[in-house]
Design an enzyme around this catalytic site. Structure first.
Site, PDB file in Angstrom:
ATOM      1  CG  HIS A  50     -12.058 -22.998  15.640  1.00 46.38           C
ATOM      2  ND1 HIS A  50     -13.261 -22.338  15.668  1.00 46.38           N
ATOM      3  CD2 HIS A  50     -11.501 -22.714  14.427  1.00 46.38           C
ATOM      4  CE1 HIS A  50     -13.426 -21.685  14.532  1.00 46.38           C
ATOM      5  NE2 HIS A  50     -12.385 -21.904  13.756  1.00 46.38           N
ATOM      6  CD  GLU A  52     -12.719 -22.877  21.228  1.00 41.01           C
ATOM      7  OE1 GLU A  52     -11.879 -23.033  20.335  1.00 41.01           O
ATOM      8  OE2 GLU A  52     -13.518 -21.932  21.261  1.00 41.01           O
ATOM      9  CB  ALA A 154      15.625   0.783  13.345  1.00 40.82           C
ATOM     10  CB  SER A 168      21.162   2.468   7.326  1.00 43.53           C
ATOM     11  OG  SER A 168      21.016   1.519   6.302  1.00 43.53           O
ATOM     12  NE  ARG A 184      11.313  -7.484   7.543  1.00 45.86           N
ATOM     13  CZ  ARG A 184      12.397  -7.254   6.799  1.00 45.86           C
ATOM     14  NH1 ARG A 184      13.083  -8.282   6.317  1.00 45.86           N
ATOM     15  NH2 ARG A 184      12.799  -6.034   6.540  1.00 45.86           N
ATOM     16  CB  SER A 221       2.821   5.991  -8.471  1.00 46.56           C
ATOM     17  OG  SER A 221       2.544   6.124  -7.096  1.00 46.56           O
ATOM     18  CD  GLU A 291      10.542  -3.638   7.873  1.00 44.83           C
ATOM     19  OE1 GLU A 291      11.693  -3.209   7.842  1.00 44.83           O
ATOM     20  OE2 GLU A 291      10.271  -4.827   8.143  1.00 44.83           O
ATOM     21  N   GLY A 293       9.896   4.238   2.778  1.00 42.44           N
ATOM     22  CA  GLY A 293      10.731   5.212   3.461  1.00 42.44           C
ATOM     23  C   GLY A 293       9.915   6.331   4.067  1.00 42.44           C
ATOM     24  CG  LEU A 296       4.853   4.366   1.722  1.00 42.29           C
ATOM     25  CD1 LEU A 296       3.753   4.792   0.748  1.00 42.29           C
ATOM     26  CD2 LEU A 296       5.355   2.972   1.333  1.00 42.29           C
TER      27      LEU A 296
END
Ligand code: AOF
Ligand code: ZN
Length: 365
Positions: A50, A52, A154, A168, A184, A221, A291, A293, A296
């Site tokens: 850790h 400390e 975006a 895009s 990421r 799915s 991220e 589409g 979702l």
């Protein structure tokens, strides 16, 4: 130098653990004696010392009588490593300044209590909001055992993800795109829906120098992901999880390619997203970057699994009635049903802006 100044330095050190400490928190520590910083430390990786203990082990002079600044309450329990409170007491520090209390039920104020009982002066809540924000993922995960989900997109100033042709590349500039790769690198997993795979054939890796890839997840799915897409082809190099609501004849080829199929409960033939989050949490995945589409995104918002929204906005207009917008699905019927965000911030990134905020409530909770 004030307590805040030293805590700011400790916060900066804590960030060095970004992307390396999960599911542990990022923690930084500074030890000051007679007005001088004598040593610094941070939590470098999960399972490692850790902050400390890292600082105390690196001391070139005795820290006795000094003040230890730490962004998170020192632990007082045996985890993968011994309690930090023991090390602080053994080294006879006179004072400890804590950024925020630890939400881990095994600590939660007991660390501060242990030190005070031993006669160490303890101040808490220095730059508390910053210290909590730094570990929003850790605080959520330790209390809920499900990942902290960030919905990211975006778009142009007129709310489009792409031109009506589907083009895009790119909505935002380089600075904003580099910012996404930092995210990421920091988060444990990245998730998209099948539609995004079919449309963009993304790789979803982290292209930041020295960065590491998040676990890549596709919400699919019925296992319709093409075995020759870039995600599946790279599954042996960078882990790929396919969240499915059924197992069928296509499963084997995907597994042979190195993908792992995560069978989840189904709701109306679709992956039950809340169930998926519980399964990811059980694997120690503490955070997910969602991220795309658009479908979702809405399903995730409706399921109440999203905690934070990041909208990168480019100052440009593209138009097009058919051009996609970031959140699709059926949508809510009334403005009064819209999901409100709180604690909004704006960060300029080159020509672009990042607007981010937390979801104040979710429809299911
Ligand atoms: C600290 N300083 O730098 C960190 C703390 O399994 P372990 O031993 O790594 O313990 C993990 C827990 O310890 C974690 O859940 C959190 O409560 C605390 N993390 N505490 O005093 C640190 N990383
Ligand atoms: Zn500790």
């Amino acid at each position: 130098m004030t307590d805040e100044d030293y805590m700011r330095r400790a916060l900066m050190l804590a960030r060095r653990g970004e992307g390396r400490v999960s599911p542990n928190p990022m923690v930084g520590c500074v030890i000051v004696k007679e007005g001088r910083v004598i040593v610094e430390g941070w939590h470098e990786k999960c399972g490692g010392p850790h902050a400390e203990r890292a600082a105390l082990a690196a001391c070139a002079e005795s820290p006795q009588g000094g003040t230890l600044y730490v962004t998170l309450e020192p632990c007082c329990h045996w985890g993968r490593t011994p309690p930090c409170t023991d090390a602080i007491m053994e080294n006879r520090l006179a004072r400890v300044v804590v950024g925020c209390l630890d939400a881990n039920p095994l600590v939660a104020g007991n660390g501060v209590q242990t030190l005070r009982t031993a006669g160490v002066a303890v101040a808490t809540g220095v730059l508390e909001a910053d210290c909590k924000k730094l570990n929003e993922v850790f605080f959520h995960f330790i209390q809920n055992q499900t990942p902290f989900v960030t919905l990211k997109y975006a778009m142009t100033l007129d709310g489009k993800l792409a031109a009506h042709t589907g083009d895009s590349k790119w909505v935002t500039g380089e600075t904003a795109r580099a910012h996404v790769h930092r995210t990421r690198n920091r988060l444990s997993a990245i998730m998209v829906g099948l539609g995004t795979v079919l449309q963009d054939d993304p790789l979803l890796t982290c292209r930041m120098e020295g960065g590491r890839d998040p676990v890549r997840i596709v919400c699919d799915s019925r296992l319709r992901i093409p075995p020759d897409c870039r995600l599946v082809r790279s599954a042996r190099v960078s882990p790929l999880l396919i969240a499915a609501a059924e197992r069928n004849a296509r499963a084997e080829a995907l597994e042979r390619a190195g993908a792992e199929i995560l069978l989840c409960n189904a709701v109306n033939g679709r992956v039950d997203l809340a169930d998926l989050m519980r399964r990811l949490g059980a694997r120690g995945i503490d955070s997910v970057l969602l991220e795309g589409g658009a479908a979702l995104h809405f399903a995730a918002l409706e399921a109440g699994i999203v905690h934070k929204v990041q909208a990168y906005i480019a100052p440009k207009l593209i138009g097009g009635a058919g051009a996609k917008s970031p959140v699709g699905g059926q949508g809510f019927a009334k403005m009064a049903d819209a999901l409100p965000l709180r604690h909004m911030t704006v960060i300029p990134l080159g020509e672009d802006f990042l607007l981010e905020g937390e979801l104040a409530c979710s429809p299911v909770s």
